[in-house]
Scaffold this motif. Structure first.
Motif, PDB file in Angstrom:
ATOM      1  N   HIS A   1       9.835  18.202  -5.540  1.00  0.00           N
ATOM      2  CA  HIS A   1       8.960  18.317  -6.703  1.00  0.00           C
ATOM      3  C   HIS A   1       8.119  17.076  -6.938  1.00  0.00           C
ATOM      4  O   HIS A   1       6.909  17.202  -7.113  1.00  0.00           O
TER       5      HIS A   1
ATOM      6  N   HIS B   1      13.983  23.621 -10.900  1.00  0.00           N
ATOM      7  CA  HIS B   1      13.224  24.854 -11.117  1.00  0.00           C
ATOM      8  C   HIS B   1      12.891  25.568  -9.808  1.00  0.00           C
ATOM      9  O   HIS B   1      12.457  26.708  -9.832  1.00  0.00           O
ATOM     10  N   HIS B   2      13.122  24.908  -8.690  1.00  0.00           N
ATOM     11  CA  HIS B   2      12.947  25.626  -7.427  1.00  0.00           C
ATOM     12  C   HIS B   2      14.178  26.432  -7.058  1.00  0.00           C
ATOM     13  O   HIS B   2      14.203  27.120  -6.058  1.00  0.00           O
TER      14      HIS B   2
END
Ligand code: HEM
Ligand SMILES: [Cu+2]
Lengths: 635, 204
Positions: free
Chosen positions: A255, A304-305
């Protein structure tokens, strides 16, 4: 006979025009141009891979590519674009522009700069040599374990990936350290932190992120290679390892990496857009702070991945919320650009068009990004073509369009000639329309349920039309890129002469001739405002006028000025290194080492290691000049 | 050169002469080393993160075959700490211009570092598991192995700096290489404390 200053500086700084000079140069301008060209070639290679994929997907049940070939194509396409194009191209701009932007004669560590380029080039060739043996990485750009373990991926494919990215990471890291130190130590006298162009804030933030994030990918890749070739068990659940460890390590890196490839690009726009709006950027301080905040927040959102992997829901709520928060600084930047356009007097050159297009794509990519930050949406959309659309809006929108603007804006500085504006306008519109035609329908394909990474699909699912449109759009986009290449090649020879400041811009690089001499500035400028070249028309910032004629000339050997970190008070004269072959030798040693590891051949690896060690010692050994000074200093 | 800048003129001395080189503790070379240490520290942080992650996911006993012994590792820790002390002494000596003390300090530090690696090797040979046994074995050898490799790199740097010290390359004002090697060495020792705590103390 009086020696003139410039002649003397030329003699000190000019790299000899022979083979030695080519291999040994440490001039940041040469290195910057090499970075730009190499990264652009990788963009073309990645584009050709994409073209093959879009041909295959242009209709249902096509058999142009085998499933295996398709796996290799999307994987090498992702790896190429993310690692070999998106970040290095920004390093190319920064390498070329930074010293000119801050009134310095080079980067803080010129030889490290050369090393970083050579490693970039050689590690790129290392990864691409997988094509020669037909064992291209084929497990996607994020290479989830356990599919990458040797039981499931026996060939060399994933060894090229793991070793190649470890190798490339060295280049990225030394480059980042070079930018950080240059930022804090080499700014011209008077360029205090509140006068630093935003592009430098963007690159600085990206560089600091690299220092802390890159090792996570390096660790992941090394552990993977240990599992694969040394029989270890990090990602193997049956022996106490865990495949999710890969995902954590990868996304802790991944990220922040998204911001690493967009923040410097956003910085390019923040600096260049105001020039074509004939006014300073609205909200400089907010944009600078937002840049830094984004870099910091970027470390807090990796999970969030992994929303679809069955994590505790508290964790997901936290990371979902954090992912929402991170949109705030981006919104600040967007508002600043829009306000700058709004309050400005627009000069609609090609560079401006690319930046306006960038803002539009930024907003679309941002909206689809917020959608996937919402956990329930993500469950619905993950691994669908919606994601493919989103990631291309972000990466092409924020990176490629800003890079194109950067080329139109700065190439005249590099070559001394302007790019053709007529062709440029065509270039922009073909790329912009082609891009939206190619990628907007992918949102729809995703909502219609089309998963990503499928090599073909049956007819009758309603996917054929959107895919055909996507493929046509992709080829239109490719034509746009081709127009740029034609324009660039034509303009280098035939373009109108640019002169020092063709855009009437306000920052220091435009005070030098185009192209700048090897030493950049004969007199080190003194900076008194954010826009040293616009002081005659802007309200004074209270510090007096910047100066380009009264300052240090320091012509004895390669020298530049070291200044203090915050206020850029002159502190010392820095002696800069001569041209040197050690960076290339060191990078070659590493190449041998990594090929040795690839074939698990101790002899080759040992030779590589030995060359590397010798090169490091040779590099750090004091130069004759330093030894001479030591002699003189001795009582 | 295509264009002649406006500032073309005869050579004249710089307006305000600045010191060449300047204060080493603030120099780019020093900054560079600090950032190298920062990225290396992150590298080890991620290795230790991997350890704690797999430990927290372990289904059986952790470590699988008992807590590692302190018999060798504790004295070894003391030796490494001692070497940090001698390195510190070497560096502060050259700051005061005492070149002979610098040489002695570097040689002693080098020897202590070699002793550390030797004891580490002996401990390896006593182990009943290998990197291939299970994930714990992989972690144990990878983490201590990378630390050992950093010690080896540190030793190489100390050796080079020691040779230069004997050639008389350093004095009160010029010893950036010594300071940077010292910083790196203290860092390697600090990493060992983190590794030691993680592998030997937390499972107790
Ligand atoms: C030239 C225009 C481009 C086209 C036509 C294109 C097309 C594609 C296609 C068809 C896929 C495979 C989708 C799938 O099967 O799942 C893909 C994946 C991807 N693309 Fe692009 N792309 C382009 C440019 C870029 C650029 C400039 C970047 C980054 C800067 C990029 C990054 C990626 C990534 C990261 C993936 C995912 C790979 C994976 O699934 O592992 N692409 N692209
Ligand atoms: Cu993310």
């Amino acid at each position: 006979m009086a020696t003139t200053l410039t002649a003397r500086l030329d003699r000190e700084w000019e790299t000899p025009h022979n083979l030695f000079g080519v291999l040994a140069t440490v001039d940041h301008k040469t290195i910057g141009k090499r970075y730009l060209v190499t990264a652009f070639v990788f963009l073309i290679l990645g584009g050709l891979e994409a073209a093959a994929m879009r041909a295959q997907l242009s209709g249902a049940d096509k058999r142009l590519l085998s499933p295996e070939a398709y796996n290799q194509l999307f994987s090498i396409h992702g790896v190429t674009m993310i690692f070999l194009y998106a970040s290095p191209i920004l390093s190319g701009f920064a390498n070329y522009i930074w010293p000119l932007l801050i009134g310095s004669r080079d980067m803080a560590f010129p030889r490290l700069n050369a090393l970083s380029f050579w490693i970039f080039l050689l590690s790129g060739l290392f990864i691409y040599s997988s094509v020669l043996v037909g064992q291209v990485p084929d497990r996607g750009w994020f290479a989830y374990a356990p599919l990458t373990e040797s039981q499931y991926a026996p060939g060399l494919n994933m060894d090229f990936y793991a070793l190649g990215l470890t190798f490339l990471g060295l280049s990225t890291t030394v480059g980042a350290i070079n930018f950080i130190v240059t930022f804090f130590k080499l700014r011209a006298p008077g360029m205090s932190l509140n006068r630093v162009p935003i592009m430098m804030w963007g690159t600085l933030t990206a560089s600091v992120s690299i220092v802390f994030a890159m090792p996570s990918l390096t660790v992941a890749c090394i552990l993977l290679w240990f599992d694969r070739r040394l029989g270890m068990h990090f990602f193997e659940a049956s022996a106490g390892g865990h495949p999710m460890l890969w995902q954590h390590l990868f996304w802790i890196f991944g990220h922040p990496w998204v911001y690493i490839v967009v923040l410097p690009a956003m910085g390019i726009v923040s600096d260049a857009l105001p020039v074509f709006c004939r006014r300073p950027l609205v909200g400089y301080t907010f944009v600078a702070l937002a840049t830094i905040a984004t870099g910091i927040l970027g470390f807090g959102v990796w999970v969030h991945h992994m929303f679809a992997t069955g994590l505790p829901s508290v964790a997901m709520t936290f990371f979902g919320a954090a992912s929402m928060v991170i949109t705030i600084p981006s919104a600040v930047a967007v508002l600043a650009w829009i306000a700058t356009i709004w309050y400005g007097r627009i000069v609609a050159k090609t560079a401006f068009l690319f930046m306006a297009g960038f803002v539009v794509l930024f907003v679309i990519g941002g909206v689809s990004g917020v959608m996937t930050a919402a956990v329930p949406y993500d469950w619905q959309l993950t691994d669908s073509y919606f994601i493919v659309a989103h990631l291309h809006y972000v990466l092409v929108g924020i990176n490629v369009f800003a890079v194109m603007a950067g080329f139109y804006y700065w190439m005249p500085k590099m070559t001394g000639r302007l790019l053709n504006e007529r062709l440029g306008k065509w270039n922009f519109w073909v790329m912009f329309l082609g891009f939206n035609l190619g990628f907007f329908p992918m949102h729809i394909a995703g909502l219609l349920g089309m998963p990503r990474r499928i090599y073909t699909y049956p007819s009758g699912l309603g996917w054929s039309t959107v895919n055909l449109i996507s493929s046509i759009g992709a080829y239109v986009f490719a034509v746009g890129v081709l127009l740029f290449i034609i324009n660039a090649l034509w303009s280098i020879r035939r373009g109108a002469i640019a002169g020092p400041n063709p855009w009437d811009a306000g920052t220091l690089e435009w005070s030098t001739p185009s192209p700048p001499p090897a030493y950049n500035f004969a007199v080190i400028p003194t900076v008194r405002s954010r826009h040293p070249l616009w002081e005659d028309r802007l309200p004074p910032e209270g510090g007096g006028r910047s100066s380009f004629s009264d300052g240090l000339t320091i012509p004895e050997g390669r020298e530049t000025v070291e200044t203090s970190a915050l206020d850029a008070e002159p502190r010392a004269v820095l002696q800069m290194p001569e041209d040197s072959l050690w960076p290339l030798i060191l990078a070659s040693g590493l190449t041998a080492l990594f090929y040795g590891l690839l074939i698990v051949g101790p002899v080759l690896a040992g030779i590589g290691l030995a060359v590397t060690v010798v090169a490091i010692i040779g590099w750090l050994w004091p130069s004759e000049r330093e030894l001479l000074q030591l002699e003189e200093a001795r009582p | 050169m295509t264009a002649v800048p406006a500032q073309e003129r005869d050579l004249h001395p710089s307006p305000a002469p600045l010191p060449v080189g300047g204060r080493e503790s603030r120099s780019p070379g020093r900054w560079g080393m600090i950032w190298v240490v920062a990225t290396e520290a992150s590298f080890f942080a991620y290795l230790l993160f991997s350890y704690f992650y797999l430990a927290s996911m372990a289904r059986g006993a952790w470590p699988p075959d008992g807590v590692p012994e302190l018999k060798l590792s504790l004295p070894n820790t003391v030796i490494l700490l001692l070497s940090s002390g001698t390195m510190w002494w070497a560096e502060s000596s050259i700051r005061k211009g005492r070149a002979a003390a610098l040489r002695i300090g570097l040689v002693v530090t080098f020897v202590l570092g070699c002793v550390f690696l030797t004891i580490q090797g002996i401990e390896y040979s006593h182990k009943h598991f290998t990197p291939q046994t299970d994930a714990y074995g992989s972690l144990f050898y990878t983490i201590t192995g990378f630390h050992g490799a950093h010690v080896a790199v540190g030793l190489l740097m100390i050796a080079v700096v020691a040779v230069r010290a004997f050639l008389g390359h350093f004095d009160r004002g010029r010893h950036l290489a010594v300071s940077n090697v010292a910083l790196y060495w203290h860092f390697v020792d600090a990493v060992w404390l983190a590794v030691f705590t993680t592998l030997y103390l937390t499972p107790r």
